[in-house]
Design a protein around this motif. Structure first.
Motif, PDB file in Angstrom:
ATOM      1  N   ARG A  12      44.271  43.222  27.744  1.00  0.00           N
ATOM      2  CA  ARG A  12      44.619  41.806  27.962  1.00  0.00           C
ATOM      3  C   ARG A  12      43.360  41.040  28.330  1.00  0.00           C
ATOM      4  O   ARG A  12      42.664  41.389  29.274  1.00  0.00           O
ATOM      5  N   VAL A  13      43.104  39.975  27.566  1.00  0.00           N
ATOM      6  CA  VAL A  13      41.873  39.195  27.696  1.00  0.00           C
ATOM      7  C   VAL A  13      42.220  37.729  27.907  1.00  0.00           C
ATOM      8  O   VAL A  13      43.074  37.179  27.211  1.00  0.00           O
ATOM      9  N   ALA A  14      41.529  37.097  28.847  1.00  0.00           N
ATOM     10  CA  ALA A  14      41.647  35.648  29.041  1.00  0.00           C
ATOM     11  C   ALA A  14      40.308  35.015  28.675  1.00  0.00           C
ATOM     12  O   ALA A  14      39.279  35.367  29.258  1.00  0.00           O
ATOM     13  N   PHE A  15      40.336  34.127  27.683  1.00  0.00           N
ATOM     14  CA  PHE A  15      39.161  33.327  27.351  1.00  0.00           C
ATOM     15  C   PHE A  15      39.241  32.068  28.192  1.00  0.00           C
ATOM     16  O   PHE A  15      40.233  31.334  28.127  1.00  0.00           O
ATOM     17  N   ILE A  16      38.209  31.803  28.985  1.00  0.00           N
ATOM     18  CA  ILE A  16      38.204  30.664  29.904  1.00  0.00           C
ATOM     19  C   ILE A  16      37.182  29.662  29.404  1.00  0.00           C
ATOM     20  O   ILE A  16      36.004  29.972  29.230  1.00  0.00           O
ATOM     21  N   MET A  36      43.580  45.738  19.020  1.00  0.00           N
ATOM     22  CA  MET A  36      43.136  46.220  20.329  1.00  0.00           C
ATOM     23  C   MET A  36      43.269  45.203  21.461  1.00  0.00           C
ATOM     24  O   MET A  36      43.239  45.579  22.625  1.00  0.00           O
ATOM     25  N   LEU A  37      43.401  43.917  21.131  1.00  0.00           N
ATOM     26  CA  LEU A  37      43.341  42.868  22.142  1.00  0.00           C
ATOM     27  C   LEU A  37      44.575  41.979  22.128  1.00  0.00           C
ATOM     28  O   LEU A  37      45.094  41.651  21.071  1.00  0.00           O
ATOM     29  N   ALA A  38      45.002  41.574  23.306  1.00  0.00           N
ATOM     30  CA  ALA A  38      46.049  40.571  23.479  1.00  0.00           C
ATOM     31  C   ALA A  38      45.420  39.464  24.324  1.00  0.00           C
ATOM     32  O   ALA A  38      45.104  39.671  25.493  1.00  0.00           O
ATOM     33  N   ALA A  39      45.203  38.302  23.721  1.00  0.00           N
ATOM     34  CA  ALA A  39      44.406  37.263  24.377  1.00  0.00           C
ATOM     35  C   ALA A  39      45.196  36.002  24.680  1.00  0.00           C
ATOM     36  O   ALA A  39      46.151  35.667  23.988  1.00  0.00           O
ATOM     37  N   GLN A  40      44.731  35.321  25.710  1.00  0.00           N
ATOM     38  CA  GLN A  40      45.235  34.007  26.090  1.00  0.00           C
ATOM     39  C   GLN A  40      44.042  33.115  26.397  1.00  0.00           C
ATOM     40  O   GLN A  40      42.944  33.610  26.639  1.00  0.00           O
ATOM     41  N   VAL A  41      44.289  31.824  26.406  1.00  0.00           N
ATOM     42  CA  VAL A  41      43.253  30.851  26.759  1.00  0.00           C
ATOM     43  C   VAL A  41      43.659  30.192  28.069  1.00  0.00           C
ATOM     44  O   VAL A  41      44.815  29.830  28.260  1.00  0.00           O
ATOM     45  N   VAL A  42      42.691  30.053  28.952  1.00  0.00           N
ATOM     46  CA  VAL A  42      42.904  29.310  30.189  1.00  0.00           C
ATOM     47  C   VAL A  42      41.811  28.257  30.251  1.00  0.00           C
ATOM     48  O   VAL A  42      40.624  28.572  30.201  1.00  0.00           O
ATOM     49  N   ARG A  43      42.216  27.015  30.310  1.00  0.00           N
ATOM     50  CA  ARG A  43      41.248  25.926  30.441  1.00  0.00           C
ATOM     51  C   ARG A  43      40.914  25.741  31.916  1.00  0.00           C
ATOM     52  O   ARG A  43      41.781  25.880  32.766  1.00  0.00           O
ATOM     53  N   GLN A  57      45.285  39.937  33.621  1.00  0.00           N
ATOM     54  CA  GLN A  57      44.326  40.276  32.576  1.00  0.00           C
ATOM     55  C   GLN A  57      43.441  41.459  32.965  1.00  0.00           C
ATOM     56  O   GLN A  57      43.216  41.717  34.148  1.00  0.00           O
ATOM     57  N   ASP A  58      42.932  42.145  31.951  1.00  0.00           N
ATOM     58  CA  ASP A  58      41.962  43.220  32.150  1.00  0.00           C
ATOM     59  C   ASP A  58      40.537  42.684  32.097  1.00  0.00           C
ATOM     60  O   ASP A  58      39.639  43.263  32.695  1.00  0.00           O
ATOM     61  N   LEU A  59      40.346  41.601  31.352  1.00  0.00           N
ATOM     62  CA  LEU A  59      39.010  41.055  31.122  1.00  0.00           C
ATOM     63  C   LEU A  59      39.066  39.537  31.082  1.00  0.00           C
ATOM     64  O   LEU A  59      39.916  38.958  30.414  1.00  0.00           O
ATOM     65  N   TRP A  60      38.141  38.911  31.811  1.00  0.00           N
ATOM     66  CA  TRP A  60      37.969  37.465  31.745  1.00  0.00           C
ATOM     67  C   TRP A  60      36.682  37.212  30.979  1.00  0.00           C
ATOM     68  O   TRP A  60      35.637  37.789  31.290  1.00  0.00           O
ATOM     69  N   ILE A  61      36.753  36.322  30.002  1.00  0.00           N
ATOM     70  CA  ILE A  61      35.560  35.948  29.249  1.00  0.00           C
ATOM     71  C   ILE A  61      35.360  34.446  29.395  1.00  0.00           C
ATOM     72  O   ILE A  61      36.166  33.662  28.915  1.00  0.00           O
ATOM     73  N   THR A  62      34.285  34.069  30.090  1.00  0.00           N
ATOM     74  CA  THR A  62      33.954  32.654  30.215  1.00  0.00           C
ATOM     75  C   THR A  62      33.123  32.260  29.002  1.00  0.00           C
ATOM     76  O   THR A  62      32.286  33.021  28.530  1.00  0.00           O
ATOM     77  N   LEU A  63      33.389  31.059  28.497  1.00  0.00           N
ATOM     78  CA  LEU A  63      32.766  30.610  27.253  1.00  0.00           C
ATOM     79  C   LEU A  63      31.774  29.467  27.421  1.00  0.00           C
ATOM     80  O   LEU A  63      31.284  28.941  26.432  1.00  0.00           O
ATOM     81  N   ASP A  64      31.493  29.058  28.651  1.00  0.00           N
ATOM     82  CA  ASP A  64      30.493  28.020  28.897  1.00  0.00           C
ATOM     83  C   ASP A  64      30.135  28.028  30.378  1.00  0.00           C
ATOM     84  O   ASP A  64      30.802  28.689  31.177  1.00  0.00           O
TER      85      ASP A  64
END
Length: 121
Positions: A12-16, A36-43, A57-64
């Motif tokens: 489980r991945v959250a793209f922030i 392999m991934l189940a993703a959500q977006v969090v603004r 989530q298992d992983l948080w990915i910040t995008l900026d």
């Protein structure tokens, strides 16, 4: 559907994302298209209302940088990665170079998990 490394499920991945564009949605779409991934977006502006989503989530990915600065303290068992796709004029999701770079990162993440999964079998 893949079982995910050590999870027996998709990771489980959250793209922030802090920028007002669709890059986070695009990343989640590509991640959800893998086995392999189940993703959500969090603004960032909605982060406090979505803390329950982040907690799952298992992983948080910040995008900026804005998302990185706004990141709450990580919870136990949650990993973090930062993919610096900074805010540009207009929607960066329409920039082909940005799209390709993000696509490669998402596919690389899924591919790495597939390789690890084969190694532990």
């Amino acid at each position: 559907m893949g079982c995910g490394v050590g999870y027996k499920r998709q990771a489980r991945v959250a793209f922030i994302r802090g920028c007002p564009d669709s890059l986070g949605l695009l990343a989640a779409q590509w991640a959800n298209g893998t086995d392999m991934l189940a993703a959500q977006v969090v603004r960032v502006e909605d982060m406090m209302q979505h803390m329950h989503v982040l907690a799952e989530q298992d992983l948080w990915i910040t995008l900026d940088a804005f998302a990185l600065a706004a990141l709450p303290a990580r919870l136990s068992g949650v990993q973090h990665r930062h993919y610096p796709f900074e805010c540009l004029r207009g929607d960066v999701a329409h920039d082909e170079q940005v799209r390709q770079s993000l696509y490669q990162r998402v596919q690389g993440m899924a591919g790495g998990m597939r390789m690890l999964e084969r190694m532990v079998r």
